[in-house]
Design an enzyme around this catalytic site. Sequence first.
Site, mmCIF file in Angstrom:
data_model
loop_
_atom_site.group_PDB
_atom_site.id
_atom_site.type_symbol
_atom_site.label_atom_id
_atom_site.label_comp_id
_atom_site.label_asym_id
_atom_site.label_seq_id
_atom_site.Cartn_x
_atom_site.Cartn_y
_atom_site.Cartn_z
ATOM 1 N N ARG A 1 -26.408 8.669 10.582
ATOM 2 C CA ARG A 1 -26.817 10.050 10.319
ATOM 3 C C ARG A 1 -28.307 10.240 10.630
ATOM 4 N NH1 ARG A 1 -24.268 13.508 6.642
ATOM 5 N NH2 ARG A 1 -23.499 11.809 5.353
ATOM 6 N N ARG A 2 -29.136 9.266 10.218
ATOM 7 C CA ARG A 2 -30.591 9.402 10.398
ATOM 8 C C ARG A 2 -31.159 8.155 11.099
ATOM 9 N NH1 ARG A 2 -33.505 12.381 6.560
ATOM 10 N NH2 ARG A 2 -35.270 11.707 7.808
ATOM 11 N N LYS B 1 -9.595 4.431 4.703
ATOM 12 C CA LYS B 1 -8.271 4.642 4.114
ATOM 13 C C LYS B 1 -7.954 6.117 3.919
ATOM 14 C CE LYS B 1 -11.328 3.433 0.759
ATOM 15 N NZ LYS B 1 -12.209 2.289 0.613
ATOM 16 N N GLU C 1 -7.402 -3.325 9.052
ATOM 17 C CA GLU C 1 -7.237 -4.297 7.954
ATOM 18 C C GLU C 1 -8.173 -4.016 6.773
ATOM 19 O OE1 GLU C 1 -5.000 -7.235 7.547
ATOM 20 O OE2 GLU C 1 -5.777 -6.440 5.681
ATOM 21 N N GLY D 1 -9.959 -4.683 1.181
ATOM 22 C CA GLY D 1 -11.146 -5.273 1.820
ATOM 23 C C GLY D 1 -10.878 -6.508 2.636
ATOM 24 N N GLY E 1 -23.908 -0.985 -11.239
ATOM 25 C CA GLY E 1 -23.609 -0.862 -9.807
ATOM 26 C C GLY E 1 -22.162 -1.159 -9.452
ATOM 27 N N ASP F 1 -8.482 6.834 -4.287
ATOM 28 C CA ASP F 1 -8.680 5.684 -3.402
ATOM 29 C C ASP F 1 -7.422 4.801 -3.396
ATOM 30 O OD1 ASP F 1 -10.709 3.701 -1.992
ATOM 31 O OD2 ASP F 1 -9.740 2.548 -3.573
ATOM 32 N N LYS G 1 -4.493 3.982 -0.379
ATOM 33 C CA LYS G 1 -4.087 2.619 -0.024
ATOM 34 C C LYS G 1 -2.577 2.439 -0.212
ATOM 35 C CE LYS G 1 -8.673 0.790 -1.106
ATOM 36 N NZ LYS G 1 -9.561 0.340 -2.178
ATOM 37 N N GLY H 1 -17.091 -4.574 -0.875
ATOM 38 C CA GLY H 1 -18.382 -5.218 -0.651
ATOM 39 C C GLY H 1 -18.664 -5.320 0.840
#
Length: 437
Positions: free
Chosen positions: A51-52, A109, A133, A138, A191, A205, A209, A311
Amino acid sequence: MAAPEERPAIRVALLGCGTVGSEVARLLTEQAAELAARAGAPVELAGIAVRRPDKHPELPPELLTADAEKLVTSDDVDVVVELVGGIEPVRGWLLAALKAGKSVVTANKALLAEHSADLFEAADAAGADLYFEAAVAGAIPLLRPLRESLAGDRITRVMGIVNGTTNYILSAMDSTGAGYAETLDEASRLGYAEADPTADVDGYDAASKAAILASLAFHTRVTASDVHREGIADVTAADLAAARGLGRTVKLLAICERVTDDDGVESVSARVHPVMIPRSHQLAGVGGAFNAVYVEADAAGELMFYGQGAGGAPTASAVLGDLVAVARNRVVAGRGPRESAHAALPVRPMGQTPTRYHVSLSVADRAGVLAQVAQAFADHGVSIAAVRQSDVGDRASLVVVTHQAPDAALQSTVDEIARLDVVHEVVSVMRVEGEDQ
Ligand SMILES: NC(=O)c1ccc[n+]([C@@H]2O[C@H](COP(=O)([O-])OP(=O)(O)OC[C@H]3O[C@@H](n4cnc5c(N)ncnc54)[C@H](O)[C@@H]3O)[C@@H](O)[C@H]2O)c1
Ligand SMILES: N[C@@H](CCO)C(=O)O
Ligand code: NA
């Protein structure tokens, strides 16, 4: 045949260089020699769209562009690796890339769960590949086993934990006894949950899947809107306590099943909702941000896939595996598997899907109460598997676990029970999977 390093390079357009894309760019550069040897030709970055571009001093400036639309159809590009996410404008870019004969590798997804039919059609028309995949679970090799290794078997069920954020929250609620809101706050602070956790905690989500898994497992087009979806926001500390009392725990599961009715007519059911499972169940031991998926097939029996479902580096591993597969196909002018939707089974509505319920009630402790509650189940044709009562002062705690019944019948039973005068409170209602010990 020429040595890999002497063959014309496979040129890659990378769209997005965030959590996953930056790891893909790093591994492509660091492992260039090994990747060339495995693919049969050098695999090189032709451009990176972000984007930037001014925010990426770490990347070679000559590769950077903000114009993904132009990059994807460039003559200098063979493969597009899409790691931006979301449906628009990505859908248009990937359709344009496929129509121009570029192969596509994506981790998206949300897009695949809605538009894979169009993407596969465009890939087929142009003789290009579509690999994804990383879109489910993941790093775990799961979609290629379904598309390729199990292509000769008949899959009956795919069930698992496919969202790390919600699994982290439920695992934490189970071990601390804390409530949902408090645990979500803690997960955000550490986090483990995104700034906007809606797609994870409300089950979107996982539903995307589930749609992808059901499509591949049952050779049938299943979209996200076909998937019954419930998130974890309504799971309470009381639900987890009730589960603990029964030697169970609560997981958010994606469950995709081939259902055969009494007349032998087959359909597909795909759902995402919280489930009580026995602590002895292998999925109960999957903690924190890990993913695990069970596959049951007629000839293979039970298979289990386990590992990191998210991750940067783990997801990049799956993306690079796909990229090598696509590059190999290009080197031999071949193609990977196409869409397989020949079975075209109907999708069964949730209300008609057989499930089992656990119902925990606080009731008046006097004669006839158990009979009234049992009658409500009987009136809806629901058979009871187990009942447990314990006294708490002038009230009793009543736990009922049912046999399988259509989900709609179980819902109506719970609605009726909640209206009974003798029932003070419906403490917890949850679907159950797995045998009791
Ligand atoms: N992060 C994970 O653990 C994980 C795991 C599995 C799958 N995925 C999927 O991978 C994809 C990428 O996820 P992420 O976590 O790396 O996202 P991210 O937000 O970290 O990165 C997105 C990237 O896309 C770029 N981008 C956004 N809009 C753009 C535009 N209009 N033009 C060009 N570039 C644009 C941004 O600059 C950024 O580099 C998503 O589809 C996600 O669902 C992520
Ligand atoms: N948000 C997802 C990332 C992987 O798709 C999760 O929590 O598992
Ligand atoms: Na995967």
